[in-house]
Design a protein around this motif. Structure first.
Motif, short mmCIF file in Angstrom:
data_model
loop_
_atom_site.label_atom_id
_atom_site.label_comp_id
_atom_site.label_asym_id
_atom_site.label_seq_id
_atom_site.Cartn_x
_atom_site.Cartn_y
_atom_site.Cartn_z
N LEU A 189 0.75 -1.33 -0.04
CA LEU A 189 -0.19 0.01 0.05
C LEU A 189 0.95 1.22 0.00
N ARG A 190 1.92 1.20 0.87
CA ARG A 190 2.76 2.39 0.85
C ARG A 190 3.38 2.61 -0.62
N SER A 191 3.82 1.64 -1.12
CA SER A 191 4.49 1.77 -2.61
C SER A 191 3.52 2.45 -3.59
N LEU A 192 2.21 2.28 -3.36
CA LEU A 192 1.02 2.91 -4.13
C LEU A 192 0.88 4.36 -3.78
N LEU A 193 0.72 4.75 -2.73
CA LEU A 193 0.70 5.92 -2.03
C LEU A 193 1.85 7.00 -2.41
N ASP A 194 3.12 6.07 -2.45
CA ASP A 194 4.37 6.96 -2.72
C ASP A 194 4.64 7.31 -4.29
N TYR A 195 3.75 6.33 -5.18
CA TYR A 195 4.24 6.58 -6.50
C TYR A 195 3.62 7.72 -7.12
N GLU A 196 4.73 8.76 -7.42
CA GLU A 196 4.48 9.97 -7.85
C GLU A 196 3.66 10.15 -8.96
N PRO A 197 3.41 9.11 -10.35
CA PRO A 197 2.54 9.39 -11.38
C PRO A 197 1.19 9.14 -11.28
N PHE A 198 0.74 8.79 -9.90
CA PHE A 198 -0.62 8.69 -9.68
C PHE A 198 -0.96 9.58 -8.82
N LYS A 199 -1.78 10.54 -9.49
CA LYS A 199 -2.34 11.81 -8.79
C LYS A 199 -3.62 11.63 -8.05
N GLY A 200 -4.08 10.54 -7.95
CA GLY A 200 -5.48 10.23 -7.39
C GLY A 200 -5.48 9.82 -5.74
N ILE A 201 -6.50 9.28 -5.35
CA ILE A 201 -6.64 8.66 -4.02
C ILE A 201 -6.76 7.19 -4.04
N VAL A 202 -6.21 6.39 -3.05
CA VAL A 202 -6.16 5.22 -2.70
C VAL A 202 -7.19 4.81 -1.77
N VAL A 203 -8.06 4.19 -1.87
CA VAL A 203 -9.17 3.88 -0.95
C VAL A 203 -9.23 2.57 -0.62
N VAL A 204 -8.94 2.36 0.88
CA VAL A 204 -8.87 1.12 1.45
C VAL A 204 -10.00 0.65 2.22
N ASP A 205 -10.87 -0.27 1.61
CA ASP A 205 -12.03 -0.82 2.35
C ASP A 205 -11.85 -1.82 3.42
N GLU A 206 -11.94 -1.44 4.72
CA GLU A 206 -11.32 -2.23 5.97
C GLU A 206 -12.69 -2.82 6.63
N ALA A 207 -13.75 -3.18 5.81
CA ALA A 207 -14.87 -3.48 6.52
C ALA A 207 -14.62 -4.61 7.63
N TYR A 208 -13.67 -5.35 7.20
CA TYR A 208 -13.58 -6.70 8.16
C TYR A 208 -12.21 -6.39 9.03
N ILE A 209 -11.67 -5.54 9.15
CA ILE A 209 -10.16 -4.89 9.74
C ILE A 209 -10.08 -5.79 11.20
N ASP A 210 -11.15 -5.65 11.77
CA ASP A 210 -11.19 -5.82 13.27
C ASP A 210 -10.78 -7.53 13.59
N PHE A 211 -11.01 -8.11 12.53
CA PHE A 211 -10.95 -9.50 12.59
C PHE A 211 -9.33 -10.06 12.21
#
Length: 411
Positions: A206-228
């Motif tokens: 995920l960090r690699s995508l967030l740091d990827y300079e050519p992508f100017k948009g938003i990364v959305v992470v759906d964590e509906a099940y994260i507490d498990f």
């Protein structure tokens, strides 16, 4: 073009000059709506919708108090448009600086729709998804006349399950190549833990995508099940450092409150303010807010954590019991097993190859003749022959295993 789901009528249209199909946008007329679990079956042992089988966690002393509170509330008045008390409690629970990092929606689905409406220009721009994944991303994109680019997860099990390189992990280089070649992609939707995969996405990926300079948009992470998924699994810890990250969560799963429809967006204040400016007025009802506050109090949170621990123990036991059915043509559980469900392939008894036909027959017979409802997922990429099974109560899991064994013996 016929309206999907509506039986054509032989009656003449009134008035004669009106044709609704010429009023509705073509992309809506051709839309295949999201098919939820309750569209198929409403009764029986329901292990198909990934609901929390242990129910909600609102503490016993507070149940009657909250019910009285809801009934005595000014229900003839519109609700609080901001619900700062809920946002403050969420921010504290998720270790965020303040409620300005929290948006409340009618389930995560409202958040998905709002993100597309505020970020992606209809007819011109696109989202990127990583199949197999949650179907509402595509449905919402079609409703909003938004293009969909697909970069499959790693569908091979050659390097094990989950992690950075195992089955259902992100193929980061493919995603980078897609966004580099197509600047129209504005949102990347990732599901972690995945649905139907149950696999946690690596925070390094995920960090690699967030740091990827050519992508100017938003990364959305759906964590509906994260507490498990255990400690330190959430991407929320990265929000402070990344304005291009939005994490979605919900009270439907670990909180056992699917019926109140409360979803969350967690992000830096600029994006949260944009969502707030765009949402419908009074989107979260007073009863929903009252029950959410009760669920976020410490006694209820303690109950929730106890139920999660019980579900995780049941998940482990269920996986072991399913493995015992190998000789009847049930393959090993696949995916990272980081959610409140398991995904298991039905295979041909002779060739041991995943078999969609047999799997679908077993799904139907379980539901219609045995009263046990699971979810067929064989049409998803990398999920040939798969049934997705929500972890039930110990009693429900026992019945599931008994019925499944009998059906596997026959089919």
């Amino acid at each position: 073009m016929a309206i999907l789901g509506l039986t054509p009528s032989s009656e003449p249209q009134r008035p004669a000059h009106f044709d609704i199909e010429k009023v509705i946008r073509p992309n809506i007329l051709s839309l295949h709506p999201y098919r939820c679990a309750r569209d198929d079956y409403q009764e029986g042992i329901l292990l198909d919708a990934n609901e929390n089988s242990h129910g909600h966690s609102i503490s016993s002393p507070g149940k009657m108090e909250e019910l009285v509170s809801v009934l005595s509330a000014d229900l003839h008045r519109y609700p609080d448009p901001s619900h700062d008390d809920i946002k403050t409690r969420i921010a504290q629970l998720r270790s965020l600086p303040d409620p300005k990092h929290v948006f409340l929606g009618v389930g995560s689905d409202e958040v998905i729709d709002l993100l597309m409406r505020v970020c992606v220009t209809p007819g011109r721009e696109k989202i990127l998804i990583t199949p197999p994944t949650y179907g509402m991303y595509t449905v919402c994109a079609h409703v909003n006349d938004v293009g969909v680019v697909r970069c499959n997860l790693n569908l091979s099990g050659d390097h094990g399950e989950g992690g950075e390189n195992g089955r259902f992990s992100l193929v980061v280089n493919d995603i980078k190549a897609a966004v580099s070649s197509d600047p129209a992609i504005k949102l990347i939707f990732l599901c972690s833990p995945g649905n139907p995969t149950g696999t946690l996405i690596s925070l390094k990926s995920l960090r690699s995508l967030l740091d990827y300079e050519p992508f100017k948009g938003i990364v959305v992470v759906d964590e509906a099940y994260i507490d498990f998924a255990g400690e330190d699994a959430s991407a929320v810890s990265m929000i402070r450092d990344y304005g291009n990250l939005c994490v979605m969560q919900t009270l439907s799963k670990s909180f056992g409150l699917a019926g109140i429809r409360l979803g969350l967006a967690l992000a830096q204040p600029p994006l949260i303010q944009i969502l707030t400016n765009t949402k419908a007025p009074y989107n979260v009802s007073t009863p929903t807010a009252q029950l959410a506050v009760a669920a976020l109090k410490q006694p209820s949170l303690a109950n929730m954590r106890e139920k999660i621990a019980s579900l995780l123990d049941s998940r482990k036991r269920l996986a072991l019991s399913l493995a015992d059915l190998d000789y009847l043509g049930l393959g090993p559980v696949i995916g990272g097993n980081n959610a409140n469900f398991l995904m298991v392939p039905v295979v041909d008894k002779v060739t041991r190859v995943p078999d969609n036909g047999r799997s679908h027959r077993i799904y139907k017979v379980l539901a219609e003749e045995n009263g046990v409802v699971v979810r067929y997922r064989g049409s998803e990429p990398g999920c040939t022959g798969c049934l997705r099974i929500t972890v039930g109560t110990p009693e429900e899991n026992k019945v599931l295993l008994e019925k499944l064994r009998k059906v596997l013996e026959v089919l």
